[in-house]
Design a protein around this motif. Structure first.
Motif, PDB file in Angstrom:
ATOM      1  N   THR A  82      -4.950  -6.276 -12.158  1.00 30.03           N
ATOM      2  CA  THR A  82      -5.105  -7.185 -10.876  1.00 30.03           C
ATOM      3  C   THR A  82      -4.209  -6.550  -9.814  1.00 30.03           C
ATOM      4  O   THR A  82      -3.296  -5.565 -10.090  1.00 30.03           O
ATOM      5  N   ASP A  83      -3.889  -7.261  -8.862  1.00 27.17           N
ATOM      6  CA  ASP A  83      -3.126  -6.860  -7.948  1.00 27.17           C
ATOM      7  C   ASP A  83      -1.684  -7.331  -7.846  1.00 27.17           C
ATOM      8  O   ASP A  83      -0.771  -7.385  -6.853  1.00 27.17           O
ATOM      9  N   ASP A  84      -1.240  -7.577  -9.019  1.00 26.51           N
ATOM     10  CA  ASP A  84      -0.051  -8.039  -9.337  1.00 26.51           C
ATOM     11  C   ASP A  84       1.109  -6.814  -9.671  1.00 26.51           C
ATOM     12  O   ASP A  84       0.667  -6.445 -11.099  1.00 26.51           O
ATOM     13  N   GLY A 133      -5.879   2.731  -5.813  1.00 25.14           N
ATOM     14  CA  GLY A 133      -5.966   1.506  -5.106  1.00 25.14           C
ATOM     15  C   GLY A 133      -4.460   1.008  -4.857  1.00 25.14           C
ATOM     16  O   GLY A 133      -3.631   1.822  -5.583  1.00 25.14           O
ATOM     17  N   GLY A 134      -4.278   0.247  -4.010  1.00 31.31           N
ATOM     18  CA  GLY A 134      -3.035  -0.420  -3.987  1.00 31.31           C
ATOM     19  C   GLY A 134      -1.896   0.333  -3.402  1.00 31.31           C
ATOM     20  O   GLY A 134      -0.832   0.349  -3.582  1.00 31.31           O
ATOM     21  N   VAL A 135      -2.394   1.496  -2.556  1.00 28.85           N
ATOM     22  CA  VAL A 135      -1.251   2.184  -1.771  1.00 28.85           C
ATOM     23  C   VAL A 135      -1.350   2.001  -0.147  1.00 28.85           C
ATOM     24  O   VAL A 135      -0.752   2.912   0.212  1.00 28.85           O
ATOM     25  N   SER A 187      -6.780   1.734 -12.764  1.00 26.28           N
ATOM     26  CA  SER A 187      -7.354   1.217 -11.529  1.00 26.28           C
ATOM     27  C   SER A 187      -6.794  -0.055 -11.291  1.00 26.28           C
ATOM     28  O   SER A 187      -6.415  -0.895 -12.027  1.00 26.28           O
ATOM     29  N   THR A 188      -6.607  -0.420  -9.945  1.00 27.51           N
ATOM     30  CA  THR A 188      -6.045  -1.769  -9.441  1.00 27.51           C
ATOM     31  C   THR A 188      -6.908  -2.333  -8.504  1.00 27.51           C
ATOM     32  O   THR A 188      -7.672  -1.688  -7.780  1.00 27.51           O
ATOM     33  N   GLY A 189      -6.993  -3.759  -8.650  1.00 26.06           N
ATOM     34  CA  GLY A 189      -7.661  -4.456  -7.678  1.00 26.06           C
ATOM     35  C   GLY A 189      -8.433  -5.835  -8.205  1.00 26.06           C
ATOM     36  O   GLY A 189      -8.793  -5.628  -9.115  1.00 26.06           O
ATOM     37  N   ALA A 190      -7.748  -6.841  -7.546  1.00 28.62           N
ATOM     38  CA  ALA A 190      -8.114  -8.123  -7.923  1.00 28.62           C
ATOM     39  C   ALA A 190      -9.802  -8.451  -7.834  1.00 28.62           C
ATOM     40  O   ALA A 190     -10.255  -9.272  -8.408  1.00 28.62           O
ATOM     41  N   GLU A 191     -10.381  -7.554  -7.081  1.00 31.90           N
ATOM     42  CA  GLU A 191     -11.781  -7.647  -6.768  1.00 31.90           C
ATOM     43  C   GLU A 191     -12.829  -7.045  -7.687  1.00 31.90           C
ATOM     44  O   GLU A 191     -13.945  -7.190  -7.689  1.00 31.90           O
ATOM     45  N   LEU A 192     -12.011  -6.251  -8.831  1.00 30.03           N
ATOM     46  CA  LEU A 192     -12.861  -5.435  -9.704  1.00 30.03           C
ATOM     47  C   LEU A 192     -13.470  -6.100 -10.985  1.00 30.03           C
ATOM     48  O   LEU A 192     -12.577  -6.857 -11.628  1.00 30.03           O
TER      49      LEU A 192
HETATM   50 MG    MG Z   1      -6.612  -2.861  -3.641  1.00 27.68          MG
END
Ligand code: MG
Ligand code: AMP
Length: 394
Positions: A221-223, A245-247, A178-183
């Protein structure tokens, strides 16, 4: 926009069945058989008793009640049996070989249960309570074909024909990232602007239910570089990768930013709701298929059902095709965007299907209350209550 069918066709054009592999029976559950399996012997291998009772000659008990001498006991597993002359009986247990000379078994319930002499109360026809050799399987007969999913009963017959090892296509090993800085990891406190990470748990479970073996890599994270590092670390054990995420179209889309430049993953808009932003391609030296699903939980889930599950089926060696649908009648008026195929969360009971309240792609609780997806075609924007619809049961 690309159609759902075209996207699935592109996935099928890339994904291949995994190579067959010989494994011990203990590791075969949930895999797909890659050979036809025949029995080397007849089953049962010998005539044996179907009941606890007495092996007799039917002619000797025709005039029952009769009293007859018991020459011996035979239990399951006994191999040295005395042949029975006329007027004799053998006390016999279920699964024990039928002695030579006997042609029927009298259940113990129809006797006085004697051990030296027995009174048989009722006559039996010849062949009574005898399980004949070959009645289940003839020697050389194929008991399971290549392509069979190995469930409990299939494991039973594999063992039953004496197999210790078997050629199978293994469960696909699927890495979930999974990706996401908010997670935030469930079980840890939520900071402001954070949500608990749910997609990796949901997708991991879906992989297992689809017959795969899952490695949940958790969230990054979103890096883009962090994402690539995580991907590389996991790739060694992957037959497929699923990310969430991230797409999308915004900034900070690490999956797209990291993979698009490599040129082997295509990011597209698929004409569906939920789940429009999709990516698919291959990564690493071994060209491992990667499914980059959108991050909204419901979008992720629906994308898995439509694209990843069918791909895993193909990898397992099962027939290629979209998810199975059934017909049902909607209990409510339905709306759907023009030009997109929509997948509405619903509760299916019998032949009726009721859309749940909360059709937003973030509404995970509504998804959890559903057991089906109502499929509304691209060119349909509304359907009256009572309309017949196509449904994917979950
Ligand atoms: Mg995201
Ligand atoms: P994204 O596709 O990364 O733009 O994410 C879309 C929405 O889904 C955002 O509201 C995210 O917070 C949410 N989301 C993304 N990944 C996850 C996840 N693993 N678990 C729960 N929600 C997520």
């Amino acid at each position: 926009m690309k159609s759902v069918d075209r996207h699935l066709a592109d996935i099928f054009a890339t994904v291949r069945p995994l190579a067959p592999l010989e494994v011990d029976l203990e590791r075969a559950h949930g895999t797909v058989l890659a050979e036809d399996v025949a029995s080397p012997v007849a089953l049962p291998p010998f005539d044996n008793s179907a009941m606890d009772g007495y092996a007799v000659r039917a002619a000797d008990v025709a005039g029952a009640p009769v009293v007859l001498p018991v020459i011996e006991d035979v239990a399951a597993g006994d191999s040295e049996l005395r042949a029975m002359g006329p007027g004799m009986v053998t006390r016999i247990m279920t699964g024990a070989p039928v002695p030579a000379g006997a042609d029927a078994v009298v259940p113990v319930e129809w006797t006085d249960g004697g051990t030296a002499r027995v009174t048989v109360h009722r006559p039996v026809p010849a062949g009574n309570a005898i399980r004949r050799s070959g009645e289940d399987v003839r020697a050389g007969e194929i008991v399971l074909r290549a392509g069979s999913v190995i469930g409990p009963a299939q494991l039973g017959i594999l063992a039953g024909v004496g197999r210790r090892r078997v050629l199978i296509r293994p469960r696909p090993r699927v890495v979930v990232i999974s990706t996401g800085a908010e997670l935030a990891e469930p079980g840890t406190p939520l900071g402001h602007g954070q949500i608990w990470e749910s997609n990796s748990f949901m997708i991991a479970a879906a992989v297992q239910e689809a017959g795969g073996e899952v490695f949940r890599a958790g969230a990054v994270t979103d890096d883009p570089q962090r994402f690539l590092d995580a991907l590389e670390a996991q790739l060694v054990r992957a037959d497929a990768v699923v990310t969430s995420g991230g797409v999308s179209m915004g900034a900070y889309e690490p999956v797209k930013e990291a993979l698009a430049p490599l040129g082997k993953v295509v990011f597209e808009k698929v004409a569906m709701q939920p789940g429009m932003p999709q990516g698919f391609g291959v990564v690493g030296d071994d060209d491992v298929p990667i499914f980059t699903l959108p991050g909204n939980p419901v979008s992720s889930f629906v994308s898995f059902v439509l694209f990843v599950e069918p791909a895993l089926r193909k990898m397992r060696g099962l027939p290629e095709g979209p998810p199975l649908t059934i017909r049902a009648t909607t209990t409510a008026y339905l709306r759907s965007p023009a030009g997109k195929r929509s997948y509405l969360r619903a509760v299916l009971s019998g032949e009726k299907v009721a859309p749940v309240v909360g059709q937003g792609s973030h509404q995970l609780a509504a998804l959890a209350s559903a057991n089906a997806l109502v499929v509304v075609p691209e060119d349909v924007t509304e359907l009256p209550e009572g309309a017949e619809v196509e449904v994917i049961p979950l």
